[in-house]
Design an enzyme around this catalytic site. Sequence first.
Site, PDB file in Angstrom:
ATOM      1  N   HIS A 170       1.567   4.478  -2.769  1.00 23.95           N
ATOM      2  CA  HIS A 170       1.593   5.930  -2.543  1.00 23.95           C
ATOM      3  C   HIS A 170       2.892   6.540  -3.079  1.00 23.95           C
ATOM      4  CE1 HIS A 170      -2.040   6.605  -0.301  1.00 23.95           C
ATOM      5  NE2 HIS A 170      -1.707   5.787   0.686  1.00 23.95           N
ATOM      6  N   HIS A 217       3.235   6.566  -6.842  1.00 25.36           N
ATOM      7  CA  HIS A 217       2.356   7.625  -7.352  1.00 25.36           C
ATOM      8  C   HIS A 217       3.055   8.981  -7.220  1.00 25.36           C
ATOM      9  CE1 HIS A 217      -2.050   9.345  -7.344  1.00 25.36           C
ATOM     10  NE2 HIS A 217      -1.336   9.760  -8.368  1.00 25.36           N
ATOM     11  N   HIS A 237       0.822  -1.204   0.000  1.00 27.50           N
ATOM     12  CA  HIS A 237       0.000   0.000   0.000  1.00 27.50           C
ATOM     13  C   HIS A 237       0.862   1.262   0.000  1.00 27.50           C
ATOM     14  CE1 HIS A 237      -3.786   2.177   1.133  1.00 27.50           C
ATOM     15  NE2 HIS A 237      -2.919   3.021   1.658  1.00 27.50           N
ATOM     16  N   GLU A 238       1.812   1.322   0.917  1.00 27.97           N
ATOM     17  CA  GLU A 238       2.657   2.518   1.010  1.00 27.97           C
ATOM     18  C   GLU A 238       3.578   2.663  -0.201  1.00 27.97           C
ATOM     19  OE1 GLU A 238       1.940   4.723   3.158  1.00 27.97           O
ATOM     20  OE2 GLU A 238       0.543   3.399   4.203  1.00 27.97           O
TER      21      GLU A 238
END
Length: 361
Positions: A155, A158, A151-152
Site C-alpha cells: 500500500h 503504491h 501487504h501494508e
Amino acid sequence: MTANNTIAKLKKFDSARKMSLFANNIDEKVYDNLIEVIHDNIEIHRDYTSLRKKVLGLDDLGFEDIYLPLVEDYNKTYTFEEAKELILKALAPLGEDYIKKAREGFDDRWFDVMENDGKRSGGYSSGSYDTEPYILLNYNDSLDSLFTTAHELGHSMHSYYTRKTQPYIYGDYSIFLAEIASTTNELLLLNYMIDHAKDEKEKAYLLNHYVNSFKSTVFRQTMFAEFELEANKLVENSLPVTAEKLNQIYHDLNVDYFGEDIEVDKYISTEWARIPHFYMFYYVFQYATGFSSAVSLSEKILKGNKEDLEKYLNFLKAGKSKYPLQVLKEAGVDMSKKDSLQKAMDVCKEKLEELKKSLEK
C-alpha cells in the site's frame, strides 16, 4: 438498498449498480464477468472443500471446519528484522529502485511496529500527499504478521510512487485499485517462500495459505457480490425484501459454491446479516477483482520481461490520472474481458493440485 435504488431512479440510471460504478467509469460487464468466470470454475472451490473433508477425516464437514488448518500448525516465527530481509528478497523482482526505496522505508521508520495500549488492532498504511507513508502494525513475530507487513508495505509503496509522480489532484487511487499492489506484494512473498520451503510440510502449509486466500478473497467475496446483486433485484422489481427471502438466497448460494461435501445448515443462511460490507453499496466485488488482478500481475512480474515490470511500475505511479480500468489495462490486466480472471483461476487450480501432491508426501 431501497434508498440507493430510489436515488438511481431519480438520477435516471438503469440500475443502482450502474449508478454505483459510474464514478469510476466501470462497465457493469466487469461485475457480470466476475460472477460468470467464478461459476465456470466453481469446481475449484468445491474441490478444495472436498479436500478439506478428506484431509481432516470428517464424515460431516461443517462451516466451522473450513477454517481448520490442513497442515499441523506452522510454528516458525520471524523477528521484524528477519521479516524485513525476507520481504526485500521476495520483492527483488520489482527492481532495484523499488527495493532501494522499500529498504529506506524500513530504515527510516515508516513502521510503527509494536502493539501498544490504545492502539487499533490490525495493520494500516497512511500518510498524506506531502509526507512519507506511515504504517501501523501490531507485529507479533507470526506468519500472519509477516504477510501483513508485506501487504501494508505494498500500500505504502503504491502511495509513494503515486504521490511522487502525480500532481495533488491525481495523487490518490481508487478503491477498485487499492488492494492490488498490496496483494501483489503478498503473492510475491508467498511464491518466494513456497520456492524456498525447507520441507514438504512447510510447502504444503504455504500452498494451503495461497489457495485458502484465493478461496476467501475471490470465491467468497464473489458469492457476497452475487448475493448483493440478487438482493437488489428484489428492490428493483418492487418485491418485498424479507429476512426469509434473503436467508433463502444466501442458503442457495452456499449450496452452489461449496457443493455436496459440506452441510449447509440453517445458521449459515443468516450469515449475511453480520457482513458489514453489505452496507457499503456494491463494494465487495472489488476484493475479488483486486485479488485476481494481483495474481495475474505477480505471475507477469515473476515470469515476464522488463516490459511487464515497467508496466507494473507505471501502474503504481498512475494514481487517478486515468480511470481505474484503463490504468489496470495498461498494466496488462483487462478486466473488461474474462481472460485475466480466467488466468487467475488457472493459477489457483495449479496451486491446488500442488497442494494435493504435497499433502500426499
